[in-house]
Design a protein around this motif. Structure first.
Motif, PDB file in Angstrom:
ATOM      1  N   ILE A  77      31.973 102.829 114.061  1.00  0.00           N
ATOM      2  CA  ILE A  77      31.386 103.342 115.294  1.00  0.00           C
ATOM      3  C   ILE A  77      29.929 103.705 115.039  1.00  0.00           C
ATOM      4  N   LYS A  78      29.126 103.659 116.065  1.00  0.00           N
ATOM      5  CA  LYS A  78      27.741 104.097 115.986  1.00  0.00           C
ATOM      6  C   LYS A  78      27.567 105.298 116.919  1.00  0.00           C
ATOM      7  N   PHE A  79      27.505 106.493 116.343  1.00  0.00           N
ATOM      8  CA  PHE A  79      27.273 107.718 117.109  1.00  0.00           C
ATOM      9  C   PHE A  79      25.778 108.031 117.070  1.00  0.00           C
ATOM     10  N   SER A  80      25.129 108.045 118.200  1.00  0.00           N
ATOM     11  CA  SER A  80      23.697 108.351 118.229  1.00  0.00           C
ATOM     12  C   SER A  80      23.420 109.782 117.778  1.00  0.00           C
ATOM     13  N   PHE A  81      24.332 110.688 118.089  1.00  0.00           N
ATOM     14  CA  PHE A  81      24.151 112.102 117.751  1.00  0.00           C
ATOM     15  C   PHE A  81      23.944 112.282 116.250  1.00  0.00           C
ATOM     16  N   THR A  82      24.883 111.805 115.457  1.00  0.00           N
ATOM     17  CA  THR A  82      24.797 112.010 114.008  1.00  0.00           C
ATOM     18  C   THR A  82      23.771 111.090 113.357  1.00  0.00           C
ATOM     19  N   ASN A  83      23.666 109.856 113.836  1.00  0.00           N
ATOM     20  CA  ASN A  83      22.739 108.923 113.209  1.00  0.00           C
ATOM     21  C   ASN A  83      21.277 109.293 113.455  1.00  0.00           C
ATOM     22  N   ASN A  84      20.972 109.825 114.645  1.00  0.00           N
ATOM     23  CA  ASN A  84      19.602 110.270 114.903  1.00  0.00           C
ATOM     24  C   ASN A  84      19.248 111.464 114.019  1.00  0.00           C
ATOM     25  N   TRP A  85      20.210 112.370 113.863  1.00  0.00           N
ATOM     26  CA  TRP A  85      19.990 113.528 112.982  1.00  0.00           C
ATOM     27  C   TRP A  85      19.763 113.059 111.548  1.00  0.00           C
ATOM     28  N   ALA A  86      20.607 112.133 111.079  1.00  0.00           N
ATOM     29  CA  ALA A  86      20.478 111.649 109.708  1.00  0.00           C
ATOM     30  C   ALA A  86      19.124 110.970 109.498  1.00  0.00           C
ATOM     31  N   ALA A  87      18.706 110.138 110.449  1.00  0.00           N
ATOM     32  CA  ALA A  87      17.410 109.467 110.327  1.00  0.00           C
ATOM     33  C   ALA A  87      16.281 110.484 110.257  1.00  0.00           C
ATOM     34  N   THR A  88      16.363 111.522 111.082  1.00  0.00           N
ATOM     35  CA  THR A  88      15.351 112.579 111.066  1.00  0.00           C
ATOM     36  C   THR A  88      15.302 113.257 109.703  1.00  0.00           C
ATOM     37  N   MET A  89      16.454 113.533 109.122  1.00  0.00           N
ATOM     38  CA  MET A  89      16.505 114.211 107.825  1.00  0.00           C
ATOM     39  C   MET A  89      15.902 113.343 106.720  1.00  0.00           C
ATOM     40  N   TYR A  90      16.287 112.086 106.655  1.00  0.00           N
ATOM     41  CA  TYR A  90      15.726 111.197 105.632  1.00  0.00           C
ATOM     42  C   TYR A  90      14.210 111.099 105.772  1.00  0.00           C
ATOM     43  N   LEU A  91      13.739 110.936 107.008  1.00  0.00           N
ATOM     44  CA  LEU A  91      12.307 110.774 107.243  1.00  0.00           C
ATOM     45  C   LEU A  91      11.541 112.065 106.978  1.00  0.00           C
ATOM     46  N   LEU A  92      12.162 113.198 107.262  1.00  0.00           N
ATOM     47  CA  LEU A  92      11.512 114.472 106.971  1.00  0.00           C
ATOM     48  C   LEU A  92      11.379 114.665 105.462  1.00  0.00           C
ATOM     49  N   GLY A  93      12.408 114.276 104.711  1.00  0.00           N
ATOM     50  CA  GLY A  93      12.327 114.351 103.261  1.00  0.00           C
ATOM     51  C   GLY A  93      11.150 113.555 102.735  1.00  0.00           C
ATOM     52  N   TYR A  94      10.990 112.342 103.251  1.00  0.00           N
ATOM     53  CA  TYR A  94       9.855 111.514 102.818  1.00  0.00           C
ATOM     54  C   TYR A  94       8.536 112.117 103.279  1.00  0.00           C
ATOM     55  N   HIS A  95       8.506 112.649 104.478  1.00  0.00           N
ATOM     56  CA  HIS A  95       7.276 113.219 105.034  1.00  0.00           C
ATOM     57  C   HIS A  95       6.766 114.373 104.174  1.00  0.00           C
ATOM     58  N   PHE A  96       7.685 115.201 103.680  1.00  0.00           N
ATOM     59  CA  PHE A  96       7.298 116.345 102.865  1.00  0.00           C
ATOM     60  C   PHE A  96       7.092 115.972 101.395  1.00  0.00           C
ATOM     61  N   PHE A  97       7.884 115.059 100.878  1.00  0.00           N
ATOM     62  CA  PHE A  97       7.876 114.774  99.438  1.00  0.00           C
ATOM     63  C   PHE A  97       7.706 113.273  99.154  1.00  0.00           C
ATOM     64  N   PRO A  98       6.677 112.630  99.683  1.00  0.00           N
ATOM     65  CA  PRO A  98       6.583 111.174  99.566  1.00  0.00           C
ATOM     66  C   PRO A  98       6.522 110.674  98.130  1.00  0.00           C
ATOM     67  N   SER A  99       5.856 111.422  97.248  1.00  0.00           N
ATOM     68  CA  SER A  99       5.705 110.926  95.881  1.00  0.00           C
ATOM     69  C   SER A  99       7.001 110.957  95.095  1.00  0.00           C
ATOM     70  N   GLY A 100       8.006 111.655  95.603  1.00  0.00           N
ATOM     71  CA  GLY A 100       9.294 111.696  94.913  1.00  0.00           C
ATOM     72  C   GLY A 100      10.176 110.505  95.184  1.00  0.00           C
ATOM     73  N   PHE A 101       9.817 109.677  96.185  1.00  0.00           N
ATOM     74  CA  PHE A 101      10.648 108.540  96.568  1.00  0.00           C
ATOM     75  C   PHE A 101      10.245 107.286  95.800  1.00  0.00           C
ATOM     76  N   LEU A 102      11.069 106.259  95.900  1.00  0.00           N
ATOM     77  CA  LEU A 102      10.946 105.067  95.073  1.00  0.00           C
ATOM     78  C   LEU A 102      10.700 103.817  95.916  1.00  0.00           C
ATOM     79  N   ASP A 103      10.167 102.798  95.256  1.00  0.00           N
ATOM     80  CA  ASP A 103      10.075 101.461  95.851  1.00  0.00           C
ATOM     81  C   ASP A 103      10.592 100.472  94.813  1.00  0.00           C
ATOM     82  N   ASN A 104      11.905 100.300  94.791  1.00  0.00           N
ATOM     83  CA  ASN A 104      12.551  99.413  93.817  1.00  0.00           C
ATOM     84  C   ASN A 104      12.958  98.072  94.404  1.00  0.00           C
ATOM     85  N   TYR A 105      13.017  97.987  95.754  1.00  0.00           N
ATOM     86  CA  TYR A 105      13.543  96.764  96.351  1.00  0.00           C
ATOM     87  C   TYR A 105      12.929  96.482  97.709  1.00  0.00           C
ATOM     88  N   SER A 106      13.322  95.360  98.282  1.00  0.00           N
ATOM     89  CA  SER A 106      12.888  94.962  99.615  1.00  0.00           C
ATOM     90  C   SER A 106      14.000  95.250 100.620  1.00  0.00           C
TER      91      SER A 106
END
Length: 562
Positions: A77-106
């Motif tokens: 199932i695709k629940f917009s409620f939880t998936n939008n929250w999850a996307a916001t959390m992942y993106l906020l993590g990158y927004h605050f701590f970009p240098s901690g993330f990786l670029d290992n793949y495409s």
């Protein structure tokens, strides 16, 4: 990863060598990000399944392309409620701590080589692409697929399920549209505004599309009222999944705060402060039903108003003491016996935000974030029936205690049968059916109320995985990776923003042109022509947050006078 310790005592010439296992945070972060590739729906080059549910939206009249996005958990199932929250959390993590993330793949199949775009942005773009499509003539998509059909039809992997009758989860799936899901609307606007800021360095055209869509969602949210969870509960479906939200103000506060940071427009700040609820119960654990805490983090970042940092610290004080000690024998952040490790990771992320925003001066916050993250990675003694050093991140075994092998996840199980026969066999005799894939990078639900973990496909309270289970954990991992490996954060300016260096009350601006400085309420305080690399004296400005613009462009660079 191991640390070698050499002990040499002169005199008696006693020496010893011990090998101490250590955590490999880049490896853990790579795994946690890679998991999202398994959650892709549609024809999106998932590493775990072929194209699936490619007719999402075709049941509407007129037809709308609603393919893509993320599967919510172990089902489809695709629940917009939880998936939008999850996307916001992942993106906020990158927004605050970009240098901690990786670029290992495409993006394609989440596989090497690297493509110059951080992997977390490759993965979350799958969901933001869907969010943009989910705005439908003044309405939004609440849910794609019926929980009843999806869960009761079979335990088949996604491509196989797509071929089944509609009442068994096959195509075309039912689409649930609602105009009053303001929590979903606010979550969508938050994710898209963050993606705009994060993606501007890589594709300005797509970033601008995200910002335009974020504004469109937000404007709709201001016109509507109400909050929505999962359709199956409100329609009396069986079983009821109870994805519920009691308010939408928190999502709208987060959306307005992110749009304020994106644009510098004072109206968004005013809205964010009006929507923000400073009376949130301290004991409310951070989860997909709320954005109050992360809205406070963004508001403190953009306004420097100490009340937002105090709000976060007050929450931390409760969860680092009362909740933490209530189940002290676990020695980690505990909230619920069903999918608890999502909350453990989320609270570790909140502590990471506080430590960062507070200038990294109080190690209490970092110690909490690290100890809880390390627990998920296996840093613990024997607990209930759980062996010492057992990792709850699938594929991660740096401490040698093992990790889950039988998660509740249809795509990983990989059955192409259109019934429950293999699921039943595996449930009755764990290990009797080989999984098609190891679900690398998934954080399982974790221990139950008795401190036990059951690694069985049918014990979903412990063994299921979700996009939002990994969300806070991934952000905390990135922060710990940044700190432990001394990765200096790179400040990334949005296209068109003035590039400047601030040193106390002096500011050196790299470009030339007509410079304007406005205060936090939009009042123009400086308007002058500047040369390249000119240093500006800001001693006349009072303590506050200001925004520097150049040559009439809307994008602004934030400075803080202390």
């Amino acid at each position: 990863m191991y640390r070698i310790i050499l002990l040499l005592l002169l005199g008696n010439i006693v020496s010893s060598i011990s090998i101490v296992a250590q955590h490999d945070y880049p490896k853990a972060l790579n795994l946690s990000t890679y998991f999202l590739g398994a959650q892709r729906s549609g024809d999106n080059n998932s590493w775990i399944h072929e194209a699936s549910h490619t007719e999402d939206g075709s049941a509407l009249s007129p037809q709308v392309d609603l393919t893509g996005g993320w599967h919510d958990c172990g089902d489809h199932i695709k629940f917009s409620f939880t998936n939008n929250w999850a996307a916001t959390m992942y993106l906020l993590g990158y927004h605050f701590f970009p240098s901690g993330f990786l670029d290992n793949y495409s993006s394609a199949f989440s596989a090497p080589p690297s493509n110059g775009i951080p992997d977390i942005l490759d993965e979350v773009k799958i969901q933001t692409d869907f969010i943009i499509k989910s705005f439908n003539n003044g309405n939004v998509v609440q849910q794609v697929g019926s929980g009843d059909y999806d869960h009761s039809g079979s335990f088949a992997e996604p491509a196989t399920q797509s071929t089944l009758p509609t009442n068994k989860g096959g195509d075309p799936r039912p689409i649930y549209i609602n105009s009053n899901c303001v929590n979903i609307i606010g979550g969508a606007a938050s994710a898209l505004a963050l993606m705009y800021m994060n993606y501007s360095d890589y594709d300005q055209t797509y970033a601008n599309e995200c910002l335009a869509s974020a504004k469109e969602f937000y404007a709709l949210g201001k016109q509507k009222s109400g909050s929505c969870g999962s359709v199956d509960c409100s329609s009396g479906g069986n079983p009821c999944y109870n994805l519920s939200s009691t308010s939408s103000d928190d999502e709208m506060a987060m959306a307005a705060a992110c749009l304020y940071e994106s644009t510098g427009e004072i109206s968004y700040r005013t809205d964010a402060e009006n929507y923000f609820n400073s009376n949130l119960w301290d004991g409310q654990v951070h989860y997909y039903g709320g954005m109050d805490l992360i809205a406070a983090a963004v508001l403190y970042r953009t306004t420097a108003d100490i009340k937002y940092l105090d709000f976060l610290k007050k929450h931390f004080t409760f969860h680092s003491k009362a909740q933490y000690n209530a189940m002290g024998f676990y020695n980690y952040q505990y909230s619920s016996g069903w999918g608890n490790l999502q909350y453990t990771g989320n609270e570790a992320f909140i502590a990471s935000l506080i430590h960062s925003l507070d200038g990294r001066i109080n190690s209490t916050y970092y110690d909490f974030a690290k100890s809880n993250t390390d627990f998920i990675l296996g840093s613990h003694d024997e607990l209930g029936n759980i062996p010492a050093n057992y990792s709850f991140l699938i594929g991660y075994d740096e401490l040698g205690g093992g990790y889950p092998l039988r998660p509740h996840h249809k795509a990983a199980f990989g059955s192409t049968k259109t019934d429950w026969s293999l699921f039943t066999l595996e449930s009755n005799s764990p290990g009797s059916v080989a999984y098609a894939f190891e679900l690398k990078g998934a954080v399982v639900g974790g221990p139950d109320d008795s401190g036990n973990y059951t690694d069985k496909i049918d014990v979903f309270q412990n063994s299921e995985v979700c996009t939002y289970y990994n969300a806070g954990f991934t952000g905390a991992l990135a922060y710990i990776n940044m700190i432990e490996n001394n990765l200096i954060a790179q400040v990334k300016e949005l296209s068109g923003q003035p590039e400047l260096v601030q040193n106390g009350r002096f500011m050196t601006i790299k470009q030339g042109g007509q410079m304007q400085v406005v205060d936090a309420v939009g009042k123009l305080v400086i308007d002058q022509k500047v040369n390249k690399n000119q240093t500006i004296n800001l001693s006349d400005l009072k303590v506050d947050v200001y925004f520097v613009k150049l040559n009439g462009l809307s994008h602004a660079t934030r400075i803080v006078i202390k």
